[in-house]
Design a protein around this motif. Structure first.
Motif, mmCIF file in Angstrom:
data_model
loop_
_atom_site.group_PDB
_atom_site.id
_atom_site.type_symbol
_atom_site.label_atom_id
_atom_site.label_comp_id
_atom_site.label_asym_id
_atom_site.label_seq_id
_atom_site.Cartn_x
_atom_site.Cartn_y
_atom_site.Cartn_z
ATOM 1 N N LEU A 148 0.820 -1.212 0.000
ATOM 2 C CA LEU A 148 0.000 0.000 0.000
ATOM 3 C C LEU A 148 0.851 1.258 0.000
ATOM 4 O O LEU A 148 0.769 2.081 -0.889
ATOM 5 C CB LEU A 148 -0.935 0.009 1.211
ATOM 6 N N ASN A 149 1.687 1.425 1.018
ATOM 7 C CA ASN A 149 2.504 2.631 1.109
ATOM 8 C C ASN A 149 3.569 2.461 2.196
ATOM 9 O O ASN A 149 3.627 1.423 2.852
ATOM 10 C CB ASN A 149 1.638 3.854 1.420
ATOM 11 N N ASP A 150 4.362 3.475 2.388
ATOM 12 C CA ASP A 150 5.323 3.480 3.483
ATOM 13 C C ASP A 150 4.750 4.293 4.627
ATOM 14 O O ASP A 150 3.989 5.233 4.417
ATOM 15 C CB ASP A 150 6.643 4.121 3.032
ATOM 16 N N ASP A 151 5.116 3.927 5.838
ATOM 17 C CA ASP A 151 4.588 4.638 7.007
ATOM 18 C C ASP A 151 5.581 4.413 8.141
ATOM 19 O O ASP A 151 6.605 3.742 7.950
ATOM 20 C CB ASP A 151 3.196 4.066 7.360
ATOM 21 N N ALA A 152 5.301 4.945 9.281
ATOM 22 C CA ALA A 152 6.164 4.689 10.433
ATOM 23 C C ALA A 152 5.299 4.329 11.623
ATOM 24 O O ALA A 152 4.189 4.826 11.765
ATOM 25 C CB ALA A 152 7.004 5.915 10.747
ATOM 26 N N VAL A 153 5.752 3.412 12.459
ATOM 27 C CA VAL A 153 5.046 3.076 13.695
ATOM 28 C C VAL A 153 6.004 3.351 14.850
ATOM 29 O O VAL A 153 7.074 2.749 14.924
ATOM 30 C CB VAL A 153 4.623 1.595 13.724
ATOM 31 N N GLY A 154 5.638 4.259 15.721
ATOM 32 C CA GLY A 154 6.499 4.608 16.853
ATOM 33 C C GLY A 154 7.894 5.003 16.407
ATOM 34 O O GLY A 154 8.884 4.621 17.024
ATOM 35 N N GLY A 155 7.980 5.752 15.310
ATOM 36 C CA GLY A 155 9.283 6.219 14.845
ATOM 37 C C GLY A 155 10.033 5.206 13.998
ATOM 38 O O GLY A 155 11.114 5.493 13.481
ATOM 39 N N GLU A 156 9.475 4.017 13.854
ATOM 40 C CA GLU A 156 10.164 2.994 13.072
ATOM 41 C C GLU A 156 9.560 2.930 11.670
ATOM 42 O O GLU A 156 8.352 2.770 11.508
ATOM 43 C CB GLU A 156 10.023 1.634 13.784
ATOM 44 N N ASP A 157 10.405 3.048 10.656
ATOM 45 C CA ASP A 157 9.918 3.022 9.269
ATOM 46 C C ASP A 157 9.343 1.648 8.934
ATOM 47 O O ASP A 157 9.888 0.627 9.341
ATOM 48 C CB ASP A 157 11.052 3.356 8.303
ATOM 49 N N ALA A 158 8.240 1.677 8.188
ATOM 50 C CA ALA A 158 7.582 0.399 7.896
ATOM 51 C C ALA A 158 6.955 0.406 6.510
ATOM 52 O O ALA A 158 6.600 1.461 5.975
ATOM 53 C CB ALA A 158 6.517 0.117 8.941
ATOM 54 N N PHE A 159 6.867 -0.781 5.938
ATOM 55 C CA PHE A 159 6.039 -0.962 4.747
ATOM 56 C C PHE A 159 4.633 -1.272 5.234
ATOM 57 O O PHE A 159 4.469 -1.999 6.215
ATOM 58 C CB PHE A 159 6.492 -2.184 3.935
ATOM 59 N N VAL A 160 3.659 -0.747 4.519
ATOM 60 C CA VAL A 160 2.293 -1.127 4.855
ATOM 61 C C VAL A 160 1.778 -2.032 3.740
ATOM 62 O O VAL A 160 1.735 -1.614 2.575
ATOM 63 C CB VAL A 160 1.382 0.100 4.994
ATOM 64 N N ILE A 161 1.448 -3.253 4.081
ATOM 65 C CA ILE A 161 0.917 -4.143 3.045
ATOM 66 C C ILE A 161 -0.429 -4.716 3.474
ATOM 67 O O ILE A 161 -0.698 -4.903 4.659
ATOM 68 C CB ILE A 161 1.887 -5.299 2.678
ATOM 69 N N GLU A 162 -1.252 -4.934 2.468
ATOM 70 C CA GLU A 162 -2.546 -5.553 2.728
ATOM 71 C C GLU A 162 -2.438 -7.038 2.442
ATOM 72 O O GLU A 162 -1.839 -7.444 1.445
ATOM 73 C CB GLU A 162 -3.604 -4.937 1.812
ATOM 74 N N VAL A 163 -3.003 -7.829 3.336
ATOM 75 C CA VAL A 163 -2.835 -9.267 3.266
ATOM 76 C C VAL A 163 -4.216 -9.908 3.220
ATOM 77 O O VAL A 163 -5.057 -9.617 4.072
ATOM 78 C CB VAL A 163 -2.060 -9.715 4.530
ATOM 79 N N ARG A 164 -4.466 -10.723 2.205
ATOM 80 C CA ARG A 164 -5.763 -11.413 2.126
ATOM 81 C C ARG A 164 -5.564 -12.912 2.267
ATOM 82 O O ARG A 164 -4.774 -13.500 1.532
ATOM 83 C CB ARG A 164 -6.452 -11.122 0.791
#
Lengths: 258, 765
Positions: A148-164
């Protein structure tokens, strides 16, 4: 017409290079799987705290052992220590990618091993907000992926992926996973129920690296948005590669498990 | 006082333009609150926040799953349900119900978690799946389980297997309640309609707490959409007949609309959420506002008919009407404010909204209306009123036959007072909706065939975490279950011990002899763990067992019960419980039924205080305003007698008194006192200003205010008569009794009041 063909020809190399979101999602999943590969076996202690909408809590304690299985889901053994009346109860599961898992439970009060024949991976684990499918290993083939996009969780960089899920009896239409760019471990997962409404959010914190390679969290907290119930899982005493064998994960081993 | 009246009436005419503008500005300011006014979509609004039954119920719901549900019944027209086509419909419904907005859990015959033993395996699975692949033997197996398992039989499957149900548990997020409710309702209805067309051989019904909530909303909306316009129309027609002037009718209608807008707008600012009970305030304000502004206009038109100039006629009409209008509005307001003593919050809202509306209409008819009329063209024909002759006739009759009238009236009052004791406070909340509402029809069907919304819940504590597995606990719970199930009021119970027995049997190769409770705590706990680990998504144990396993919930589905029957039942339960159960397991019945059960007594008690207080204040106002203790005391009789006769009549005809009727006392007290006020003020004016004796004064009162009294009574009766057609019993019953009392009040004022005056207000000379 000619112009159009010409344009198409110009675009062709571009299309070959540009990665689709599906491909990128899959790539991330494969990478995550690769990085965790080869851990062999792991055991840990668990404290599970259930909390309802009223704030009432209940604590369960157990130990868990996992054996890595190549080409299929892992094998797991869970031994319950608390509450006292289920002490010694042991749960063995062979998870599978697309079929129902094989599950056995040893009941010390009955002194018998019972196989549970159920298609259920979507059901709650010990009455908690975690379903079996939330806790079992994440084999690549279990899901379809979409980056989906890139994002950060609690300052940590993350990939956001959708999983089906590919599993027919899954409790979810999809989940959205925040995968850390450094550890390739899930930092946060949003689960969407069968009618595609947000059901739960899991947040994993306190990741530590073991054997210089494998990352495991200290805590996983699951919040059910619909019922306002919560479950906190706290892990401790991670031990990797202690030499567990397939025979430690057999029906016969259940009775011995203490 | 007289100087004030003259000064005020002249002031209004002098500053009429600014008065109109200021009034409109105030109404606009207040009316802007209308956008904040919403509908309350939860039937729990009928219980005060400190209602112990509501608190217990909310606690129960926070511990277990919510009780909001949609209950869909499937009834094949020509067969039982154990036919593949019907089973397939149930499966389809189950599948689609998971897609219902905010659904948490779906329970049906199809996804019933059947457990059985297969060698050393415990099989936990849906009772059936993929109907196409079912063999005859499979269907037989389904039938056998359905008619035997207490978790299905008489719960989701009717006694003869003719009806089955799909129960959908709903968990509303509670962000936008109206929209959320609407989404569930429209999804369910859409689904049901589709099934009805697709499967003409099968009947479908839908009920449940969610539909109950919706029925309250729909009843209110129907009142607004059909009864309010109807009342409005009735008022216009009536006013035309009475006033015969377009401008006058226009003026009164404007006063009504502005009063309603003001009251509702302020209600919006105060955060009042409407309910079908409080929505009737719109109609009540309309009717009561008409009654008071009519007095103004009748005098005004009377002046014009007698060749007065318009402005003078206006200020004169204002002058003579200020006192009675202020007085009657004030007493009516007191009566409505007395509703705040009710146990039922929507009646507080009703009382307060009407009181605010009356306050607005009072101000408007004293300032805005005359100011407005001065700008409007008014044409009147000069004609004599034929009614005066009749009224003088009544006066003469009463004076001549006063002894007979007194004896007859006293007899009627005594008989009525006796009949009034027949009345029983009873609530049957499903009967609030009449059969013109689909909800009532469907719910009645559910109640007759499976048991529907009538449920009692018992949260039975086990004393300690995990304690529900103790053999002592299970044995006692089982004992309680056996006993309560054998009561004639109970259709079915939903209890953990049934699951325990079944698991024990499954664990022992499905042998019938093992259909007993496990003997050790460990065994029970481990069965429970095993079962818990086997359940699929959404079907967890949390609707039966609390989080630390220290309590379970027994749900008893009941036959239709009134609150009195229910309280008797609960008394029996408690008596049995005290004798047979250990103390730590003490429990009390909770649930919707129970909440309604305790309301009537408290409500009636509260309203008794409220009505007495209202009566006291109203009498004080009368004594001060009429400047006579004796006449004030005499006025008690015509205020109370109509109520007595009204309730006597009700006791004779209906017996059952619901929560709405308890507030009628205070409410009608404020309304009927108006007639008395008008009559007495004319009577006293005749005596004091004109020096008439009692008989002459009575005739004077009859001829001067009699017509206005008849007119306002007719207005009120028509207004409340329209409300009588509401599909919502709390409104229609209240309106019926109110209509009776208003009519009786006129009769009493014409017959009893003069007689009492003749007897007790003897001429001094």
């Amino acid at each position: 017409m000619k112009k159009l063909v010409l344009m198409m020809l110009c675009l062709l190399p571009l299309m070959a290079v540009a990665q689709t979101s599906e491909e990128k999602g899959l790539e991330i999943a494969v990478e995550a799987d690769k990085r965790d590969m080869g851990f062999g076996d792991v055991s840990s202690s668990l404290t599970m705290t259930l909390k309802n909408a009223n704030g009432n809590t209940s604590i369960r304690k157990m130990r868990s052992k996992t054996l890595e299985v190549q080409g299929d889901g892992d094998k797991g053994l869970t031994i319950f220590d608390k509450p006292a009346d289920v002490k010694g109860t042991a749960f063995l599961s062979f998870t599978h990618v697309l079929e129902a898992d094989d599950q056995w439970l040893y009941l010390p009060a009955l002194k018998r091993v019972k196989r549970i024949s159920s298609k259920n991976k979507s059901g709650p684990f010990m009455g908690s907000e975690f379903a079996f499918e939330d806790l079992s290993s994440r084999e690549v083939e279990k899901y379809k992926y979409l980056y989906l996009n890139d994002d950060a969780v609690g300052g940590e960089d993350a990939f956001v992926i959708e999983v089906r899920p590919n599993y027919k009896y899954s409790g979810y239409t999809r989940s959205v996973v925040w995968i850390s760019k450094t550890t390739y471990q899930p930092l946060k997962i949003n689960y969407y129920d069968r009618k595609n409404s947000l059901l739960k959010t899991m947040v994993a914190t306190g990741y530590k690296q073991y054997l210089g390679k494998y990352w495991r969290p200290d805590e996983m907290n699951m919040v059910n948005h619909q019922t306002k119930k919560e479950t906190l899982l706290e892990f401790s005493d991670y031990k990797f590669q202690t030499g567990l064998k397939s025979r430690d994960f057999s029906k016969a081993s259940l009775k011995r498990a203490r | 006082m007289h100087r004030f009246e003259r000064y005020f009436s002249e002031w209004v005419i002098r500053y009429r333009l600014p008065i109109i503008i200021i009034n409109l500005l105030v109404v606009i300011a207040a009316g802007s609150g209308l956008k904040l006014l919403g509908f309350n979509t939860d039937y729990r609004v009928f219980f005060g926040e400190d209602n112990p039954d509501l608190i217990a119920f909310n606690a129960l719901e926070a511990t277990y799953s919510k009780s909001d549900n949609v209950f869909i019944l499937v009834a094949p027209k020509k067969s039982d349900i154990f036919q593949p086509p019907v089973l397939s419909i149930v499966e389809e419904l189950t599948e689609l119900s998971w897609q219902m907005p905010f659904s948490r859990r779906v329970d049906s015959l199809q996804n019933f978690q059947n457990t059985y033993a297969e060698e050393d395996d415990l099989v936990v699975e849906n009772l059936y799946e993929n109907v196409d692949e079912l063999s005859v033997a499979d269907v037989k197996r389904v039938k056998k389980v359905a008619l035997a398992d207490p978790l299905l039989f008489k719960r989701l499957v009717s006694e003869e297997g003719l009806v089955t149900a799909v129960n959908v548990t709903i968990e509303f997020p509670g962000v936008d309640r109206k929209a959320e409710l609407g989404a569930v309702i429209s999804y369910s209805r859409g689904m049901i309609d589709e099934f009805k067309t697709k499967y003409p051989d099968v009947d479908f019904y839908v009920t449940g707490v969610t539909f109950l909530n919706n029925a309250f909303v729909e009843a209110g909306e129907r009142d607004v959409k059909s009864l309010v316009p109807l009342s409005f129309l009735a008022m216009i027609i009536l006013l035309f007949i009475l006033l015969k002037s377009v401008s006058a009718v226009f003026g009164v209608m404007l006063v009504i609309i502005l009063s309603v807008v003001t009251a509702m707008g302020i209600g919006g600012y105060l955060g009042i959420a409407l309910t079908p009970a409080s929505i009737s305030s719109v109609q009540m304000i309309m009717v009561l506002a008409v009654a008071s502004s009519v007095h103004m206009l009748v005098s005004f038109l009377f002046g014009l008919q007698h060749k007065d100039t318009k402005l003078h006629a206006l200020s004169e009409s204002l002058r003579v009407n200020i006192q009675p209008i202020v007085l009657t509005s004030l007493t009516t307001m007191v009566g409505f404010l007395g509703m705040n003593f009710s146990e039922v919050p929507p009646f507080h809202d009703l009382g307060n909204l009407v009181a605010m509306g009356l306050c607005a209409s009072l101000c408007l008819s004293l300032t805005f209306l005359p100011a407005l009329m001065s700008f409007l063209p008014v044409h009147v024909k000069v004609e004599e009123d034929p009614g005066v002759g009749y009224l003088a006739g009544i006066a003469a009759f009463v004076i001549k036959r006063q002894n007979i009238v007194l004896v007859v009236m006293s007899g009627v009052v005594l008989v009525s007072a006796y009949c009034a004791t027949f009345n029983q406070p009873e609530e049957r909340f499903l009967k609030y909706f009449d059969t013109s509402m689909q909800f009532r029809v469907d719910t009645d069907f559910a109640t007759e065939n499976l048991g529907g919304l009538y449920q009692l819940m018992y949260a039975v504590p086990a004393g300690s975490p995990g304690g529900i597995s103790r053999p002592e606990y299970l044995k006692n719970l089982d004992l309680f279950n056996d006993w309560i199930k054998s009561q004639p009021e109970v259709i079915n119970t939903y209890v953990l011990t049934d699951t325990m027995r079944r698991l024990n049997k499954n664990m022992h190769g499905d042998e019938e002899s093992w259909y007993v409770l496990p003997e050790s705590r460990e065994l029970a706990a481990q069965y429970l763990l095993l079962y818990e680990m086997s359940l699929p998504y959404g079907l967890d144990l949390n609707n039966q067992v609390n989080v630390d396993k220290s309590e379970t919930r027994l749900i008893a589905t009941m036959v239709e019960l009134s609150n009195v029957e229910l309280l008797n039942f609960e008394k029996r339960v408690q008596a049995w419980y005290g004798k047979n159960m250990p103390e730590f397991m003490n429990t009390q019945g909770t649930g919707t039924l129970m909440m309604f059960a305790h309301v009537p007594d408290k409500n009636i008690k509260g309203m008794l205080y409220g009505s007495i207080l209202a009566l006291f204040i109203i009498s004080m106002i009368l004594i001060v305003a009429l400047r006579s203790l004796k006449v004030g005391l005499i006025s008690l009789a015509p205020n109370l007698v109509p109520l007595t006769i009204g309730f006597g009549l009700w006791g004779l005809l209906y017996v059952e008194v619901n929560m709405a009727l308890a507030v009628v006392v205070s409410m009608t007290l404020g309304i009927v006192v108006d007639d008395t006020v008008h009559f007495l003020s004319k009577y006293l004016r005749a005596k004091r200003e004109k020096g008439y004796d009692s008989e002459q004064a009575i005739t004077y009162a009859f001829t001067h205010v009699g017509k206005a009294l008849v007119v306002s009574t007719v207005v009120l009766m028509i207004g409340f008569g329209v409300l009588m057609t509401s599909p919502f019993a709390l409104n229609s019953d209240m309106a019926m009794l109110t209509t009776w009392i208003i009519c009786l009040a006129l009769i009493v004022d014409f017959l009893l009041l003069p007689v009492l005056l003749l007897r007790f207000d003897k001429d001094e000379k």
